[in-house]
Design an enzyme around this catalytic site. Structure first.
Site, PDB file in Angstrom:
ATOM      1  N   SER A 234     -45.528  -1.525  70.974  1.00 26.16           N
ATOM      2  CA  SER A 234     -46.725  -1.886  70.216  1.00 26.16           C
ATOM      3  C   SER A 234     -47.742  -0.757  70.275  1.00 26.16           C
ATOM      4  O   SER A 234     -47.720   0.081  71.176  1.00 26.16           O
ATOM      5  CB  SER A 234     -47.347  -3.164  70.770  1.00 26.16           C
ATOM      6  OG  SER A 234     -47.906  -2.932  72.055  1.00 26.16           O
ATOM      7  N   LYS A 235     -48.665  -0.762  69.301  1.00 23.61           N
ATOM      8  CA  LYS A 235     -49.729   0.243  69.270  1.00 23.61           C
ATOM      9  C   LYS A 235     -50.596   0.134  70.517  1.00 23.61           C
ATOM     10  O   LYS A 235     -50.956   1.134  71.135  1.00 23.61           O
ATOM     11  CB  LYS A 235     -50.610   0.026  68.036  1.00 23.61           C
ATOM     12  CG  LYS A 235     -49.895  -0.006  66.706  1.00 23.61           C
ATOM     13  CD  LYS A 235     -50.863  -0.411  65.604  1.00 23.61           C
ATOM     14  CE  LYS A 235     -50.159  -0.698  64.304  1.00 23.61           C
ATOM     15  NZ  LYS A 235     -51.081  -1.183  63.261  1.00 23.61           N
ATOM     16  N   ARG A 236     -50.934  -1.097  70.869  1.00 22.01           N
ATOM     17  CA  ARG A 236     -51.881  -1.318  71.966  1.00 22.01           C
ATOM     18  C   ARG A 236     -51.303  -0.877  73.305  1.00 22.01           C
ATOM     19  O   ARG A 236     -51.985  -0.273  74.123  1.00 22.01           O
ATOM     20  CB  ARG A 236     -52.251  -2.801  72.023  1.00 22.01           C
ATOM     21  CG  ARG A 236     -53.293  -3.132  73.071  1.00 22.01           C
ATOM     22  CD  ARG A 236     -53.699  -4.587  72.970  1.00 22.01           C
ATOM     23  NE  ARG A 236     -54.248  -4.899  71.659  1.00 22.01           N
ATOM     24  CZ  ARG A 236     -54.600  -6.132  71.281  1.00 22.01           C
ATOM     25  NH1 ARG A 236     -54.446  -7.144  72.087  1.00 22.01           N
ATOM     26  NH2 ARG A 236     -55.106  -6.334  70.071  1.00 22.01           N
TER      27      ARG A 236
END
Length: 493
Positions: free
Chosen positions: A246-248
């Site tokens: 994920s980006k986060r």
């Protein structure tokens, strides 16, 4: 089969990441395979997080990958009236109802259910409110959401997933879920269905993280009088700890932009990403565009999640080694003219480009790319490992410096001697250069490899590479003599 219409609906809350890119690629392949249409729909209803920069980043990322779409980009916010009308229709027809339960009340019920070890789901308190009770609450200004009225009967929702097979979920396991917030904004579940109906989407191909949404969305299709599309849920892409990419959590290493900036060839990344969770049914790992479209089927998408084996601590394999090796394969096998055009942009970005490479020096430039690409993995390697071919301002690989140069201190005089021999040659080419180098080694009573390998270090900066005699000729007498005569600077204390 009726017309295939698929969609890629990214949320513009950040860059295009490899998970989203893989979803776009799979939808694109399926559309191409069946002469269908790919619709790009930007789901920008999250006003606080959606940005113009993210939208442009998504479009730029898709363009860079070569993923073209047939319709769009459409923006979900342009169709807010459609979403509101769909909610109103379900309210009017008794397929939804207003719920006035406060967050505090719902949280208390949730805590009680957890304490009693019961399923945490809405208990239907507002499901059977009379029109008078609803009017009374509205008159008091009590805020409400709109919930879908899940059928209370035997049976459930069942559909044939093209990846996972038959999926069934009983009605009793599906709570009356919210479709419109208290501020009047419809939720993703409803917006997505309304948009898919409007865009006549035939197949929804997406990640398995959407599985819990699908049965609820099928209920919405039915309530709106529309036939649900065919669903195919792809495996997720996980890291080595089995956590979803994920980006986060993973930052820039999962951004398509990261790979463009690190010198990836667009199709090489497409080739790598499509094999994360899909197999052609044989041992092929490299595909042309036409081959991949021909081979692609939904049925060969794996059911199990794939692993993205990125390695932040390794400068060579800064990402999944398979991705790097795939990119290296394309560098070595694509037509050299195509690679040279990509390298041009890299050299321009690093201020290493000579306009002569498009003119009088073009033949030399093309040959240079062909000579050195066999040991390179990314386009960045041409401006770093290959910098010596395009500039006198380069550094010697520490291993080459230690092994091929500093190991023999006398090279600080031997290499200038070799330069003098080269300068005096009537004709300078690979054959005369080899003869001169071997003759000098014989006179000095040393192995020929000592001055030859040292020459590689001071001329190319590298430990290994193409035949040094071929490189003598390729660099030309002027550069070779100049760099050999300057070799003494590497021995300064």
């Amino acid at each position: 089969m009726s017309e295939v219409r698929v969609r890629f609906p990214p949320s513009p809350t950040g860059y295009l990441h490899i998970g989203g890119a893989r979803t776009a690629i799979v939808n694109w392949l399926y559309a191409k395979k069946h002469n269908g249409k790919l619709i790009l729909r930007i789901e920008d209803t999250d006003a606080e997080r959606s940005t113009k920069e993210s939208i442009q980043g998504i479009i730029d990322g898709l363009n860079w990958l070569g993923i073209d779409w047939d319709e769009g980009p459409y923006f979900q916010t342009e169709f807010e009236k459609d979403h509101a009308q769909a909610a109103a229709k379900m309210l009017a027809e008794g397929n939804a109802y207003k719920c006035f339960c406060s967050k505090e009340t719902l949280e208390k019920k949730r805590e009680a259910a957890l304490a009693a070890k019961k399923d945490v789901k809405y208990d239907g308190t507002c499901r059977h409110l009379s029109p008078e009770e609803i009017s009374d609450r509205e008159a008091q200004g009590i805020p409400s959401v709109v919930r879908f009225k899940t059928p209370q009967k035997e049976g459930g929702v069942s559909y044939d997933d093209k990846v996972l097979g038959t999926i069934t979920r009983s009605y009793s396991d599906i709570e009356d879920f919210v479709i419109v917030r208290s501020n009047g904004k419809p939720l993703y579940l409803l917006c997505n269905v309304v948009d898919d109906i409007r865009d006549r989407i035939s197949h929804v191909i997406r990640g398995q993280d959407h599985l819990t949404n699908t049965t609820r969305q099928i209920l919405l299709y039915n309530a709106l009088g529309a036939l649900p599309p065919v669903f195919a849920h792809m495996p997720l892409t996980l890291d080595l700890k089995k956590a979803k990419i994920s980006k986060r959590s993973h930052g820039e290493i999962v951004a398509v932009q990261y790979y463009r900036n690190r010198g990836f060839i667009p199709w090489a990344l497409v080739n790598f990403l499509v094999l994360l969770g899909w197999s052609p049914g044989d041992d092929r790992e490299i595909f042309s565009k036409e081959e991949l479209i021909e081979a692609f089927t939904l049925e060969r998408i794996n059911k199990s999640h794939s692993i993205f084996n990125y390695r932040k601590d390794d400068p060579k394999f800064f990402t999944d080694p398979k991705a790097i090796n795939t990119n290296g394969h394309y560098l070595r096998t694509m037509p050299v003219e195509e690679i040279a055009a990509m390298v041009k942009k890299e050299l321009q970005a690093e201020n290493l480009w000579d306009d002569g490479y498009d003119g009088a020096k073009k033949e030399w430039y093309i040959k240079t790319i062909d000579l050195i690409r066999d040991r390179f993995y990314t386009l960045k390697d041409f401006s770093s490992l290959g910098r010596s071919y395009f500039s006198d301002d380069f550094e010697i690989d520490p291993k080459a410096l230690a092994k091929n140069l500093l190991k023999h201190p006398d090279l600080k005089t031997w290499l200038p001697m070799l330069a003098d021999r080269f300068a005096a040659l009537p004709t300078f080419n690979k054959d005369t250069a080899e003869e001169a180098a071997r003759k000098l080694a014989e006179e000095l009573d040393i192995k020929p490899g000592i001055p030859i390998n040292a020459s590689r270090a001071v001329i190319t900066g590298q430990l290994k590479g193409p035949s040094m005699f071929e490189l003598f000729e390729h660099f030309g007498r002027e550069i070779v003599v100049k760099r050999l005569r300057e070799a003494g600077k590497y021995f300064q204390e």
